[in-house]
Write a protein that holds these residues in place. Sequence first.
Motif, short mmCIF file in Angstrom:
data_model
loop_
_atom_site.label_atom_id
_atom_site.label_comp_id
_atom_site.label_asym_id
_atom_site.label_seq_id
_atom_site.Cartn_x
_atom_site.Cartn_y
_atom_site.Cartn_z
N LYS A 1 0.85 -1.21 0.00
CA LYS A 1 0.00 0.00 0.00
C LYS A 1 0.88 1.25 0.00
CE LYS A 1 -2.09 -1.52 3.69
NZ LYS A 1 -3.00 -1.61 4.86
N GLU A 2 2.00 1.17 -0.68
CA GLU A 2 2.94 2.29 -0.80
C GLU A 2 3.44 2.77 0.56
OE1 GLU A 2 0.74 5.12 -3.17
OE2 GLU A 2 1.35 4.13 -5.03
N GLY A 3 3.57 1.84 1.48
CA GLY A 3 4.10 2.12 2.81
C GLY A 3 3.06 2.58 3.81
N GLU A 4 1.84 2.83 3.39
CA GLU A 4 0.85 3.40 4.31
C GLU A 4 0.43 2.38 5.36
OE1 GLU A 4 -3.41 5.79 4.41
OE2 GLU A 4 -2.34 5.52 2.52
N ILE A 5 0.41 2.84 6.62
CA ILE A 5 -0.05 2.00 7.72
C ILE A 5 -1.33 2.55 8.35
CG2 ILE A 5 2.23 1.10 8.28
CD1 ILE A 5 2.45 3.13 10.52
N GLY A 6 -1.84 3.67 7.84
CA GLY A 6 -3.12 4.20 8.28
C GLY A 6 -3.02 5.21 9.41
N TRP A 7 -4.18 5.41 10.07
CA TRP A 7 -4.28 6.40 11.13
C TRP A 7 -3.87 5.80 12.47
CZ3 TRP A 7 -5.22 11.47 10.33
CH2 TRP A 7 -5.79 11.85 9.12
N VAL A 8 -3.10 6.57 13.23
CA VAL A 8 -2.67 6.16 14.57
C VAL A 8 -2.91 7.33 15.52
CG1 VAL A 8 -0.80 5.19 15.95
CG2 VAL A 8 -0.84 4.81 13.48
N THR A 9 -3.58 7.05 16.65
CA THR A 9 -3.79 8.12 17.63
C THR A 9 -2.48 8.42 18.35
OG1 THR A 9 -4.42 6.60 19.39
CG2 THR A 9 -6.18 7.44 18.00
N GLU A 10 -2.33 9.66 18.81
CA GLU A 10 -1.09 10.07 19.46
C GLU A 10 -0.71 9.20 20.66
OE1 GLU A 10 1.03 14.18 21.11
OE2 GLU A 10 -0.94 14.24 20.18
N PRO A 11 -1.69 8.84 21.54
CA PRO A 11 -1.30 7.99 22.69
C PRO A 11 -0.83 6.60 22.28
CG PRO A 11 -3.39 9.09 23.10
CD PRO A 11 -3.08 9.31 21.66
N ASP A 12 -1.23 6.13 21.08
CA ASP A 12 -0.86 4.79 20.65
C ASP A 12 0.53 4.74 20.00
OD1 ASP A 12 -3.18 3.64 21.54
OD2 ASP A 12 -4.24 3.89 19.64
N LEU A 13 1.11 5.88 19.73
CA LEU A 13 2.43 5.91 19.12
C LEU A 13 3.51 5.51 20.13
CD1 LEU A 13 2.30 9.20 17.01
CD2 LEU A 13 2.45 6.88 16.11
N ARG A 14 4.46 4.73 19.69
CA ARG A 14 5.61 4.43 20.53
C ARG A 14 6.31 5.74 20.89
NH1 ARG A 14 7.90 -0.90 20.03
NH2 ARG A 14 9.72 0.02 21.06
N THR A 15 6.88 5.80 22.09
CA THR A 15 7.54 7.01 22.55
C THR A 15 8.62 7.46 21.56
OG1 THR A 15 7.18 6.34 24.84
CG2 THR A 15 8.81 8.05 24.45
N GLU A 16 9.39 6.51 21.04
CA GLU A 16 10.46 6.87 20.10
C GLU A 16 9.91 7.50 18.82
OE1 GLU A 16 9.69 3.96 21.44
OE2 GLU A 16 11.43 2.64 21.72
N ILE A 17 8.73 7.02 18.40
CA ILE A 17 8.12 7.54 17.17
C ILE A 17 7.42 8.86 17.44
CG2 ILE A 17 6.33 7.07 15.45
CD1 ILE A 17 7.02 4.10 15.72
N ARG A 18 6.69 8.93 18.57
CA ARG A 18 5.92 10.14 18.88
C ARG A 18 6.81 11.38 18.91
NH1 ARG A 18 4.22 9.35 24.15
NH2 ARG A 18 2.84 7.72 23.35
#
Length: 336
Positions: free
Chosen positions: A228-245
Amino acid sequence: MTHHALRTVMLAGALLAMASAALAQTRNPPQPTRPAPAATAPARPPAAEDASAVKSGEVIARVGDSDVTAEEVRATLQLLDARQQAAMAHDPALLSQTVRAILANRLVLREASAKKWEQQPAVVAQLARARESLIVETYLQSVTAPPDSFPSEAEIKSVYDANAGALLVPRRFRLAQILVSVAKDADKATEDTARKKLDDVVRKLKQAGADFAAIARSSSEDTASAEKEGEIGWVTEPDLRTEIRGQVTGLPKAGVTDPIRLEDGWHVLKLLDTEAAHSRPLAEVRDALVQRMRAERIEANRRAYVAELLKQSPPVVNEIALSKLLEAKPEAAPSR
């Protein structure tokens, strides 16, 4: 207790266990950088989709000389909670399992009845308690249910306004990623190979006019998102890993993060879109609010009703005898 009531009590336990087990088998573990699936409104079970299509007395299944009618299947499905009913609506095979569970119970009941199992003293006592509990529960439901007009639109709006903070949907990010896989405990040669590939990906992304989607398709080792051209969709801010957020929250739209090292390898993410935090509209949560308000009113009515009965007929408890009962050791079973 009638045979029909006994069958209903037995079926409830078996079907609830069956539905819970089936749901557990189909539940997928969340991915570290993927959004949790959005909640959906409970759907009706397939058997109730078209009530006019199947008559209540129509035989759905048979085992031996015992029939299972459409009415009995519908009644049994009503014993399941909304989540289990929704699961059946999305997976018709679960409905077939439910009917087979009914048939299995019929076979067990026939065996037990042939051996007059219901006449066993322990079973007689349990049936008496079950009968009392059923009478008490159904009676309390009848005298504590609020009127159909509750809650009013004004009451719903008042509760919605008072709980606006709890209805807040956090900020969301629509992301795409390129993954270069390498375990954290990989040997040096494997780590060096992954690092070379990562450097090549970063070099391509920094070129003028770089196409993140094309690079994800050709280089990402996350096959599901690469398609899907790298798309992983929508992620809520609290669900993001700390390193990614830490990197994603500071990106402009279409911005790309530096490589982020996680347990499964190196992640390079692109911010495709952002949705600001907002409160869920009343129309979206109205049904859930009504259910909760009615449940709370029923519980309050029940407590008040029972309290009034106790006030009219105050109970007397021999606390000394009760304490001795709890301290007493159970009698040993007679040897055979």
